[in-house]
Enzyme design. Structure first.
Site, short mmCIF file in Angstrom:
data_model
loop_
_atom_site.label_atom_id
_atom_site.label_comp_id
_atom_site.label_asym_id
_atom_site.label_seq_id
_atom_site.Cartn_x
_atom_site.Cartn_y
_atom_site.Cartn_z
N HIS A 1 45.53 40.12 30.27
CA HIS A 1 45.63 40.52 31.64
C HIS A 1 47.12 40.88 31.93
CE1 HIS A 1 41.84 38.20 32.05
NE2 HIS A 1 41.73 38.66 33.18
N HIS B 1 35.23 43.66 31.00
CA HIS B 1 36.06 42.62 31.80
C HIS B 1 35.00 41.78 32.51
CE1 HIS B 1 40.28 41.21 32.80
NE2 HIS B 1 39.49 40.55 33.75
N GLY C 1 45.13 33.59 32.97
CA GLY C 1 45.83 32.63 33.84
C GLY C 1 46.94 33.13 34.56
N ASP D 1 32.59 32.07 33.28
CA ASP D 1 32.60 31.09 34.18
C ASP D 1 32.52 31.64 35.50
OD1 ASP D 1 35.23 32.05 34.12
OD2 ASP D 1 36.29 30.19 33.83
N HIS E 1 34.21 37.65 33.33
CA HIS E 1 34.63 36.18 32.73
C HIS E 1 33.14 35.47 33.09
CE1 HIS E 1 38.96 36.30 32.66
NE2 HIS E 1 38.78 37.45 33.55
N GLU F 1 48.36 42.67 37.53
CA GLU F 1 47.35 42.25 38.48
C GLU F 1 48.14 41.76 39.81
OE1 GLU F 1 44.35 39.10 37.51
OE2 GLU F 1 42.98 39.53 39.19
N ASP G 1 34.88 41.61 36.66
CA ASP G 1 35.94 40.68 36.57
C ASP G 1 35.00 39.32 36.73
OD1 ASP G 1 38.25 39.25 36.15
OD2 ASP G 1 38.87 39.62 38.17
ZN LIG Z 1 40.07 38.87 34.51
#
Ligand SMILES: [Zn+2]
Length: 351
Positions: free
Chosen positions: A207, A28, A180, A32, A30, A210, A287
């Site tokens: 996701h 996991h 998102g 960006d 990301h 969370e 993350d």
């Molecule tokens: Zn994430």
């Protein structure tokens, strides 16, 4: 904390360097949110965007709202709108992971977030795939890609992403995610899209859990997810926890990010020890390396010093990751043997 680490060193022979050297899988991460600050600064100069306050990207403190956490991405994404930047970005993330001794890495990205320049969806995906292949040449790790649909995008927009992935048919793309706003966009809205993905034999990680809602994890599982991004909220719901355990769904935990966003209220409540003791399948991830100001070694060190995690616990977490990774069974067998050998060999040396 220093005293605590010394104690562990004597007990298990683990110190920071040894933790850094332990082979790891990361599922996991990301794209960006993980591009290194140095590269971002270089891109800002090259693209004439010195106006972006890049120093503000890294989150400081705990219990930042998810909305504030996501604001950091507004500073990063403008720099990732051209092909060469995307390719360099993923090579940079793989470089960072290799410093953590990550041997298998799944990097996820949402292609539609890179359409604000002149790139087409095809060009975005091609640039990232190119970077993944370059990274594999350059560093000692396997890089696979996950495509994120976005919950605030329409079904048609997410559909277009899927169609592009199908048309390109790259081996590096091994699964899908939905990222998102979890609170306002139930996954059910995208059922048709998710069904289509699975009909094409792509596995799903979603996701969920969370923002404190354990029920979202069940919803994500019903939608077909074999893995859950975060999922930490299940600690508050024994019924959901039992279902997750029974179905052996993997929770991709991201400790530092979870504390920052308040997904878990403070380290004392972080459920890693309970999950391990109860046999809930989970693994450890970053993350967003840059936004969360973290790396995988740092994540392991936090868990080591705060929760008495041992070398065997870290092996379990990695074997969980390997078992649920989106890679062929044959490769899983190889990684499993390699990891067991490395972790257990060092164990016996320390006895
Ligand atoms: Zn994430």
């Amino acid at each position: 904390m220093k005293i605590c680490r010394t104690y562990h060193k004597e007990e298990y022979g683990l110190n920071e360097v040894e933790i850094q050297k332990l082979p790891k899988v990361e599922l996991h991460c990301h794209l960006d949110g993980s591009v290194g600050l140095e590269l971002l600064k270089t891109l800002a100069v090259e693209q004439g965007r010195e106006d972006l306050a890049l120093e503000e990207i890294a989150i400081v403190g705990e219990n930042v709202s998810l909305t504030d956490y996501l604001k950091s991405f507004d500073l990063i994404l403008p720099l990732l709108q051209i092909s060469s930047a995307l390719t360099r970005a993923i090579v940079d993330v793989a470089r960072q992971a290799s410093l953590d001794s990550v041997k298998y890495l799944e990097i996820r990205f949402a292609p539609r977030l890179h359409l604000h320049g002149e790139l087409t969806l095809t060009e975005v995906i091609e640039a990232v795939v190119k970077g993944a292949l370059e990274a594999e040449e350059k560093y000692d790790l396997k890089v696979n890609l996950l495509i994120c649909g976005m919950k605030h995008h329409t079904v048609a927009q997410n559909e277009e992403v899927l169609e592009t992935v199908i048309a390109l048919n790259h081996d590096s793309i091994v699964g899908f995610d939905m990222a998102g706003d979890e609170s306002n966009f139930p996954v059910a809205i995208f059922k048709k899209w998710l069904d289509k993905i699975q009909a094409l034999d792509y596995p799903l990680t979603l996701h969920a859990g969370e923002c404190g809602c354990a029920h979202n994890v069940i919803e994500a599982m019903s939608a077909g997810a074999s893995r859950i991004g975060h999922g930490v909220a299940i600690i508050n719901d024994p019924e959901v926890l039992a279902t997750v355990k029974e179905q052996a769904v993997l929770l991709e935990m991201c400790p530092i990010s979870n504390i920052q966003t308040g997904a878990v209220n403070g380290w004392n409540n972080y459920p890693i020890r309970q999950f391990l003791d109860e046999g809930v399948k989970c693994c450890i991830n970053t993350d967003n390396r840059t936004v969360s100001n973290t790396n995988l070694t740092k994540e392991y060190l936090e868990l080591y010093s705060r929760f008495n995690l041992s070398r065997n616990d870290f092996l379990t977490l990695n074997l969980n990751g390997i078992e649920s990774a989106f890679m062929p069974d044959k490769l899983k067998e190889i990684y499993t043997l390699d990891f067991k050998e490395t972790y257990l060999e060092k164990n016996s040396m320390n006895q």
